[in-house]
Design a protein around this motif. Structure first.
Motif, short mmCIF file in Angstrom:
data_model
loop_
_atom_site.label_atom_id
_atom_site.label_comp_id
_atom_site.label_asym_id
_atom_site.label_seq_id
_atom_site.Cartn_x
_atom_site.Cartn_y
_atom_site.Cartn_z
N MET A 47 0.86 -1.18 0.00
CA MET A 47 0.00 0.00 0.00
C MET A 47 0.90 1.23 0.00
O MET A 47 1.84 1.31 0.77
CB MET A 47 -0.90 -0.02 1.24
CG MET A 47 -1.80 1.17 1.31
SD MET A 47 -3.03 1.09 2.62
CE MET A 47 -2.04 0.97 4.06
N LYS A 48 0.57 2.18 -0.83
CA LYS A 48 1.36 3.40 -0.93
C LYS A 48 0.61 4.56 -0.31
O LYS A 48 0.32 5.55 -0.96
CB LYS A 48 1.68 3.69 -2.39
CG LYS A 48 2.53 2.61 -3.02
CD LYS A 48 2.84 2.92 -4.44
CE LYS A 48 3.68 1.79 -5.00
NZ LYS A 48 4.05 2.01 -6.37
N PHE A 49 0.29 4.43 0.97
CA PHE A 49 -0.41 5.48 1.71
C PHE A 49 0.18 5.54 3.10
O PHE A 49 0.33 4.53 3.77
CB PHE A 49 -1.91 5.16 1.79
CG PHE A 49 -2.69 6.21 2.52
CD1 PHE A 49 -3.07 7.37 1.89
CD2 PHE A 49 -3.02 6.03 3.85
CE1 PHE A 49 -3.77 8.34 2.58
CE2 PHE A 49 -3.72 6.99 4.54
CZ PHE A 49 -4.10 8.15 3.90
N ARG A 50 0.55 6.74 3.53
CA ARG A 50 1.12 6.94 4.86
C ARG A 50 0.27 7.95 5.61
O ARG A 50 0.18 9.11 5.22
CB ARG A 50 2.55 7.45 4.74
CG ARG A 50 3.26 7.66 6.07
CD ARG A 50 4.68 8.10 5.87
NE ARG A 50 4.82 9.25 4.98
CZ ARG A 50 4.86 10.52 5.40
NH1 ARG A 50 4.78 10.79 6.67
NH2 ARG A 50 5.00 11.50 4.54
N PRO A 51 -0.42 7.54 6.67
CA PRO A 51 -1.24 8.48 7.43
C PRO A 51 -0.38 9.48 8.19
O PRO A 51 0.77 9.20 8.54
CB PRO A 51 -2.01 7.58 8.40
CG PRO A 51 -1.26 6.32 8.46
CD PRO A 51 -0.48 6.19 7.20
N VAL A 59 -4.80 3.65 9.73
CA VAL A 59 -5.56 2.99 8.67
C VAL A 59 -5.91 1.60 9.15
O VAL A 59 -5.04 0.84 9.59
CB VAL A 59 -4.76 2.92 7.36
CG1 VAL A 59 -5.57 2.23 6.27
CG2 VAL A 59 -4.34 4.30 6.90
N ILE A 94 -8.62 2.33 -1.31
CA ILE A 94 -7.24 2.42 -1.81
C ILE A 94 -6.94 1.11 -2.53
O ILE A 94 -7.08 0.04 -1.94
CB ILE A 94 -6.24 2.65 -0.67
CG1 ILE A 94 -6.52 3.96 0.05
CG2 ILE A 94 -4.81 2.62 -1.19
CD1 ILE A 94 -5.64 4.24 1.23
#
Length: 104
Positions: free
Chosen positions: A1-5, A11, A77
Protein backbone atom coordinates in the motif's frame (compact mmCIF):
# COMPACT_ATOMS: atom_id res chain seq x y z
CA UNK A 1 0.00 0.00 0.00
CA UNK A 2 1.36 3.40 -0.93
CA UNK A 3 -0.41 5.48 1.71
CA UNK A 4 1.12 6.94 4.86
CA UNK A 5 -1.24 8.48 7.43
CA UNK A 6 -0.21 11.72 9.11
CA UNK A 7 -0.04 12.65 12.80
CA UNK A 8 -2.17 10.36 15.02
CA UNK A 9 -4.19 8.84 12.19
CA UNK A 10 -4.48 5.08 11.68
CA UNK A 11 -5.56 2.99 8.67
CA UNK A 12 -7.71 -0.02 9.60
CA UNK A 13 -9.07 -2.92 7.52
CA UNK A 14 -12.35 -4.28 8.88
CA UNK A 15 -12.35 -7.95 9.83
CA UNK A 16 -15.08 -9.87 8.00
CA UNK A 17 -17.98 -10.96 10.16
CA UNK A 18 -19.26 -14.51 10.36
CA UNK A 19 -21.82 -15.66 7.81
CA UNK A 20 -23.64 -18.06 10.19
CA UNK A 21 -25.01 -17.77 13.70
CA UNK A 22 -24.13 -20.28 16.40
CA UNK A 23 -27.42 -22.05 15.64
CA UNK A 24 -26.45 -22.49 11.97
CA UNK A 25 -28.67 -19.77 10.48
CA UNK A 26 -27.08 -18.10 7.45
CA UNK A 27 -27.14 -14.29 7.64
CA UNK A 28 -27.73 -12.53 4.28
CA UNK A 29 -25.48 -9.61 3.29
CA UNK A 30 -28.33 -7.12 3.62
CA UNK A 31 -28.89 -8.01 7.28
CA UNK A 32 -25.24 -7.93 8.34
CA UNK A 33 -23.87 -5.08 10.39
CA UNK A 34 -20.42 -3.76 9.62
CA UNK A 35 -17.91 -5.27 12.05
CA UNK A 36 -16.43 -3.05 14.74
CA UNK A 37 -13.19 -4.99 14.77
CA UNK A 38 -10.27 -4.48 12.45
CA UNK A 39 -6.60 -4.92 11.76
CA UNK A 40 -4.24 -1.93 11.77
CA UNK A 41 -2.64 -1.57 8.33
CA UNK A 42 -0.67 1.68 8.77
CA UNK A 43 -0.03 4.24 11.53
CA UNK A 44 1.15 7.81 11.53
CA UNK A 45 4.19 9.01 13.49
CA UNK A 46 2.09 10.41 16.35
CA UNK A 47 0.56 13.65 17.59
CA UNK A 48 2.55 16.63 18.82
CA UNK A 49 2.19 17.93 22.36
CA UNK A 50 2.33 21.60 23.44
CA UNK A 51 6.15 21.55 23.45
CA UNK A 52 6.25 20.25 19.86
CA UNK A 53 7.46 16.77 20.79
CA UNK A 54 5.97 13.80 18.95
CA UNK A 55 4.04 11.41 21.19
CA UNK A 56 4.21 7.87 19.77
CA UNK A 57 0.98 5.94 19.23
CA UNK A 58 -0.02 2.98 21.41
CA UNK A 59 -1.09 0.83 18.45
CA UNK A 60 1.17 -0.68 15.80
CA UNK A 61 0.74 -2.33 12.43
CA UNK A 62 -0.81 -5.78 12.78
CA UNK A 63 -2.77 -5.06 16.00
CA UNK A 64 -6.43 -6.16 16.14
CA UNK A 65 -8.50 -3.29 17.48
CA UNK A 66 -12.07 -2.46 18.46
CA UNK A 67 -13.58 0.86 17.36
CA UNK A 68 -16.93 2.64 17.51
CA UNK A 69 -19.72 1.89 15.06
CA UNK A 70 -19.49 5.31 13.39
CA UNK A 71 -15.73 5.83 13.81
CA UNK A 72 -13.43 6.81 11.00
CA UNK A 73 -13.79 7.76 7.37
CA UNK A 74 -14.32 5.05 4.78
CA UNK A 75 -11.96 5.21 1.80
CA UNK A 76 -10.95 2.97 -1.09
CA UNK A 77 -7.24 2.42 -1.81
CA UNK A 78 -6.24 0.03 -4.59
CA UNK A 79 -9.82 -1.30 -4.69
CA UNK A 80 -9.82 -2.21 -0.99
CA UNK A 81 -12.23 -0.60 1.47
CA UNK A 82 -10.36 0.79 4.49
CA UNK A 83 -11.02 3.16 7.39
CA UNK A 84 -8.92 6.14 8.44
CA UNK A 85 -9.42 7.20 12.04
CA UNK A 86 -7.66 8.94 14.88
CA UNK A 87 -6.12 6.92 17.67
CA UNK A 88 -8.72 8.38 20.04
CA UNK A 89 -11.48 6.58 18.05
CA UNK A 90 -10.01 3.19 18.99
CA UNK A 91 -11.50 1.66 22.13
CA UNK A 92 -8.82 -0.96 22.67
CA UNK A 93 -6.41 -3.56 21.32
CA UNK A 94 -7.44 -7.23 21.39
CA UNK A 95 -4.63 -9.02 23.23
CA UNK A 96 -5.91 -12.61 22.86
CA UNK A 97 -4.75 -12.71 19.25
CA UNK A 98 -1.22 -11.64 20.21
CA UNK A 99 -1.02 -14.32 22.91
CA UNK A 100 -2.06 -17.05 20.44
CA UNK A 101 0.57 -15.92 17.92
CA UNK A 102 3.34 -16.06 20.55
CA UNK A 103 2.30 -19.59 21.59
CA UNK A 104 2.46 -20.87 18.00
Amino acid sequence: MKFRPLHDRIVVRRVSSEEKTKGGIIIPDTAKEKPQEGEVIAVGPGARNDQGQILALDVKVGDRVLFGKWSGTEIKIDGEELLIMKEADIMGVIEAQAAEKKAA
